[in-house]
Design an enzyme around this catalytic site. Structure first.
Site, PDB file in Angstrom:
ATOM      1  N   ASP A   1     -11.497   2.288   3.285  1.00 34.27           N
ATOM      2  CA  ASP A   1     -11.765   0.853   3.078  1.00 34.27           C
ATOM      3  C   ASP A   1     -13.252   0.622   2.781  1.00 34.27           C
ATOM      4  O   ASP A   1     -13.635  -0.456   2.333  1.00 34.27           O
ATOM      5  CB  ASP A   1     -11.382   0.059   4.334  1.00 34.27           C
ATOM      6  CG  ASP A   1     -10.055  -0.674   4.169  1.00 34.27           C
ATOM      7  OD1 ASP A   1      -9.619  -0.872   3.017  1.00 34.27           O
ATOM      8  OD2 ASP A   1      -9.457  -1.048   5.198  1.00 34.27           O
TER       9      ASP A   1
ATOM     10  N   LYS B   1       0.837  -1.201   0.000  1.00 34.26           N
ATOM     11  CA  LYS B   1       0.000   0.000   0.000  1.00 34.26           C
ATOM     12  C   LYS B   1       0.876   1.257   0.000  1.00 34.26           C
ATOM     13  O   LYS B   1       0.601   2.215  -0.719  1.00 34.26           O
ATOM     14  CB  LYS B   1      -0.955  -0.011   1.201  1.00 34.26           C
ATOM     15  CG  LYS B   1      -2.088  -1.012   1.002  1.00 34.26           C
ATOM     16  CD  LYS B   1      -2.895  -1.282   2.247  1.00 34.26           C
ATOM     17  CE  LYS B   1      -3.857  -2.450   1.987  1.00 34.26           C
ATOM     18  NZ  LYS B   1      -4.572  -2.910   3.163  1.00 34.26           N
TER      19      LYS B   1
ATOM     20  N   GLN C   1      -5.368  -2.021   9.274  1.00 36.09           N
ATOM     21  CA  GLN C   1      -5.072  -3.294   8.616  1.00 36.09           C
ATOM     22  C   GLN C   1      -5.701  -4.438   9.419  1.00 36.09           C
ATOM     23  O   GLN C   1      -5.465  -4.568  10.619  1.00 36.09           O
ATOM     24  CB  GLN C   1      -3.546  -3.471   8.500  1.00 36.09           C
ATOM     25  CG  GLN C   1      -3.115  -4.666   7.674  1.00 36.09           C
ATOM     26  CD  GLN C   1      -3.570  -4.562   6.215  1.00 36.09           C
ATOM     27  OE1 GLN C   1      -3.426  -3.533   5.570  1.00 36.09           O
ATOM     28  NE2 GLN C   1      -4.121  -5.647   5.694  1.00 36.09           N
TER      29      GLN C   1
END
Ligand code: NDP
Length: 289
Positions: free
Chosen positions: A123, A56, A100
């Protein structure tokens, strides 16, 4: 000679999209005298999570987005993590926040996801964004499903009226991709572990999305000739990556297919970049305190 399915190359498509995103990020930076920023919160030392975070960060560099990686040990308490999220919600340098997953067992994932400011929820997992997707309002959409739609579009095949079958009903892949394909006017069927006669259902799919988490579960006999097959699965086995679809069998029957690796994976990260830019641009419309 047997016909082979066309490969839907997620890496090539990602590169093209990332070039466009970089231009948008540069434009933003020039106009606002600051780069677009994303914060990635990593709790614990899970090696797979560390690799995902590294990828990322690399994508951010490629797209001209500033990344802030906040690493904390596995013993981090819920209160400490909550405070990190609250601080990031307030930060004017941070347009997007992601935690995460998976988090260590003692931490409440749903609580953390819902603590993130929905406007920074790149997200797309916040209950408010999930709700907006469900009712068809503009929202930050989960990255893997958003990438899948782009991959299908890249085949040039029309989605309207097509029968899309999804195997898997998770909140991060199965359910949101069902909503997105419905929005594309597909006729959508969602299958799961209790579905009866699974092969009979999947064999009717013009578009088949496999998001199961079982290595090479979908065999050639489960696929309709000429279908577009999207393989979301990432299954590690003896040091190699496998999808949820038996690629050799499927590629003899499908018209288009995503490989693993190099299909859905790169597009997921690209859509994260796209969401971050979208979140940053939205702050211009509703300026922060
Ligand atoms: P989950 O484990 O949350 O969901 C798996 C789904 O598959 C469940 O709905 C389950 O049904 C269904 N399932 C399991 N066994 C069967 C079966 N025998 N027949 C039919 N359905 C079955 O997984 P995720 O959605 O999180 O992920 C799926 C896969 O995609 C994983 O391999 C994951 O690593 C990968 N992934 C890849 C990403 C990428 O960027 N490429 C991003 C996210 C995930 P039930 O609900 O009944 O249990």
């Amino acid at each position: 000679m047997e016909k082979q399915a066309k490969i839907i190359d997620g890496r090539i498509l990602s590169t093209k999209i990332r070039e466009k995103l970089k231009k948008e990020a540069t434009k933003f930076e020039k106009k606002n005298k600051r780069p677009i920023g994303i914060a990635v919160v990593l709790v614990g030392e899970d090696p797979a999570s560390q690799t995902y975070v590294k990828n990322k960060v690399k994508a951010c560099e490629e797209c001209g987005i500033k990344s802030f990686v906040i690493m904390r040990p596995a013993e981090t308490s819920q209160d400490e993590l909550d405070q990190i999220i609250r601080d990031l919600n307030e930060s004017i340098e941070v347009d997007g926040i992601l935690t995460q997953l998976p988090l260590p067992k003692h931490l409440d994932e749903n609580h953390v996801l819902d603590l993130i400011d929905p406007k920074k929820d790149v997200d797309g997992f916040h209950i408010q964004n999930a709700g907006k997707l469900f009712v068809g309002q503009d929202s930050l959409v989960p990255c893997t499903p958003a990438g899948i739609v782009e991959l299908i579009k890249s085949t040039g095949k029309r989605m309207e009226g097509k029968h899309a079958v999804i195997i898997g009903r998770s909140n991060i892949v199965g359910k949101p991709i069902a909503m997105l394909l419905l929005a594309q006017n597909c006729t959508v069927t969602i299958c799961h572990s209790r579905t009866k006669n699974l092969a009979r259902v999947t064999k009717r799919a013009d578009i088949l999305v496999a998001a199961i988490g079982r290595r090479e579960f979908v065999t050639g006999g489960m696929i309709k000739r000429g279908a577009v097959v999207i393989d979301v699965g990432i299954n590690r086995h003896e040091g190699k990556l496998y999808g949820d679809v038996n690629y050799d069998q499927a590629s003899k029957i499908a018209s288009h297919i995503t490989p693993v690796p190099g299909g859905v994976g790169p597009m997921t990260i690209t859509m994260l970049m796209s969401n971050t830019i979208k979140a940053a641009q939205a702050t211009l419309e509703t300026p922060q305190k």
